[in-house]
Design a protein around this motif. Structure first.
Motif, PDB file in Angstrom:
ATOM      1  N   ASN A  45      -7.124 -26.535  51.086  1.00 17.36           N
ATOM      2  CA  ASN A  45      -5.980 -26.931  50.274  1.00 17.36           C
ATOM      3  C   ASN A  45      -5.745 -25.836  49.231  1.00 17.36           C
ATOM      4  O   ASN A  45      -6.469 -24.833  49.227  1.00 17.36           O
ATOM      5  CB  ASN A  45      -6.216 -28.310  49.624  1.00 17.36           C
ATOM      6  N   TRP A  47      -6.594 -25.560  46.283  1.00 17.50           N
ATOM      7  CA  TRP A  47      -7.715 -25.360  45.358  1.00 17.50           C
ATOM      8  C   TRP A  47      -8.976 -24.873  46.054  1.00 17.50           C
ATOM      9  O   TRP A  47      -9.796 -24.211  45.451  1.00 17.50           O
ATOM     10  CB  TRP A  47      -8.013 -26.661  44.604  1.00 17.50           C
ATOM     11  N   ASN A  83      -8.257 -19.777  39.896  1.00 14.78           N
ATOM     12  CA  ASN A  83      -7.905 -21.186  40.086  1.00 14.78           C
ATOM     13  C   ASN A  83      -8.002 -21.615  41.549  1.00 14.78           C
ATOM     14  O   ASN A  83      -7.171 -22.393  42.039  1.00 14.78           O
ATOM     15  CB  ASN A  83      -6.495 -21.471  39.550  1.00 14.78           C
ATOM     16  N   ALA A  84      -9.019 -21.097  42.219  1.00 15.12           N
ATOM     17  CA  ALA A  84      -9.270 -21.480  43.609  1.00 15.12           C
ATOM     18  C   ALA A  84     -10.750 -21.274  43.902  1.00 15.12           C
ATOM     19  O   ALA A  84     -11.419 -20.435  43.275  1.00 15.12           O
ATOM     20  CB  ALA A  84      -8.421 -20.658  44.571  1.00 15.12           C
ATOM     21  N   ARG A 138     -12.463 -28.790  36.054  1.00 14.55           N
ATOM     22  CA  ARG A 138     -11.382 -27.799  36.172  1.00 14.55           C
ATOM     23  C   ARG A 138     -10.389 -28.186  37.256  1.00 14.55           C
ATOM     24  O   ARG A 138      -9.182 -27.936  37.122  1.00 14.55           O
ATOM     25  CB  ARG A 138     -11.977 -26.410  36.478  1.00 14.55           C
ATOM     26  N   PHE A 139     -10.892 -28.785  38.341  1.00 12.70           N
ATOM     27  CA  PHE A 139     -10.033 -29.144  39.468  1.00 12.70           C
ATOM     28  C   PHE A 139      -9.922 -30.661  39.612  1.00 12.70           C
ATOM     29  O   PHE A 139      -9.840 -31.180  40.726  1.00 12.70           O
ATOM     30  CB  PHE A 139     -10.573 -28.519  40.762  1.00 12.70           C
ATOM     31  N   ALA A 152      -7.289 -32.146  41.830  1.00 16.05           N
ATOM     32  CA  ALA A 152      -7.520 -32.103  43.277  1.00 16.05           C
ATOM     33  C   ALA A 152      -8.304 -33.312  43.737  1.00 16.05           C
ATOM     34  O   ALA A 152      -8.107 -33.819  44.852  1.00 16.05           O
ATOM     35  CB  ALA A 152      -8.241 -30.819  43.658  1.00 16.05           C
TER      36      ALA A 152
END
Length: 227
Positions: free
Chosen positions: A80, A82, A156-157, A218-219, A222
């Protein structure tokens, strides 16, 4: 006199003896060495973490070459927005020295595997060798910390294979440091030795939890998308 570390596996009740570079035998005043810190036990840790990290690095190199060939290639862990190795690989951080970072991993972890297998076969290494190994592992760990910070807070992944390497490096860093303290490669008092004997794996667990927590918060979107 040979500058070496006794390669015989030791139990917690055994006494470990190390030798300083000047050739004078120095017996550690701390006589308890955990099974995982013996040459055989540590050899297995180094070998297994090295193999897992090498495989992850090798897969990343193959994926990077596939992206060079086809910029539209979907990597095996593009799950996805993230969790996307492709997103991470396309960032400048993924080639900090002008070539894909996983190439460093392939070379470095091949060395780690060799050292681990040498320990399992009964090889002995001098104190300077373990200092060099500690230095290399520490630099690699610092690099992984930087990559974690960049992936989580800048790119950011996340990259699944990168996270596997991070996990292995946490184990390798703390066990290497602890073993070097317990065997007087890194001179220290009995209190420090007792700390590493009882807390090494707790430190591994705590840092792993901290990394997972940083990723979770942070995620969070998701994990819990807005309805």
């Amino acid at each position: 006199m040979s500058h070496s570390v006794n390669a015989t596996p030791l139990s917690a009740a055994d006494t470990y003896q190390d030798h300083e570079d000047d050739g004078a035998g120095v017996r550690s005043s701390y006589n308890s060495l955990p099974a995982w810190a013996s040459d055989k036990g540590f050899g297995w840790i180094v070998t297994i973490t090295g193999i897992v990290s090498f495989i992850a690095s090798f897969i990343l190199v193959l994926e990077r070459f596939a992206l060079y060939k086809d910029p539209g290639h979907v990597t095996s862990c593009d799950i996805n927005p993230w969790v996307s190795c492709g997103t991470v690989m396309r960032s400048w951080q993924a080639a900090l020295f002008g070539f894909p970072n996983p190439i460093i991993g392939i070379i470095g972890f091949a060395v780690v595997i060799s050292i681990g297998m040498s320990l399992l076969s009964g090889a002995r290494f001098p104190r300077w060798y373990w200092i060099a190994f500690q230095t290399g592992i520490t630099l690699a760990f610092a690099f992984c910390v930087w990559l974690w910070s960049q992936a989580v807070y800048e790119i950011n992944a996340l990259c699944i294979y990168c996270m596997i390497v991070w996990a292995m490096m946490i184990i390798l860093f703390f066990t290497t440091m602890a073993r070097n303290v317990l065997t007087d490669v890194i001179p220290s008092g009995d209190g420090v030795k007792r700390f590493f004997t009882g807390w090494t794996w707790m430190l591994v667990a705590l840092l792993a939890i901290a990394v997972m927590a940083s990723i979770f918060f942070r995620f969070m979107n998701a994990f819990f998308p807005a309805s």
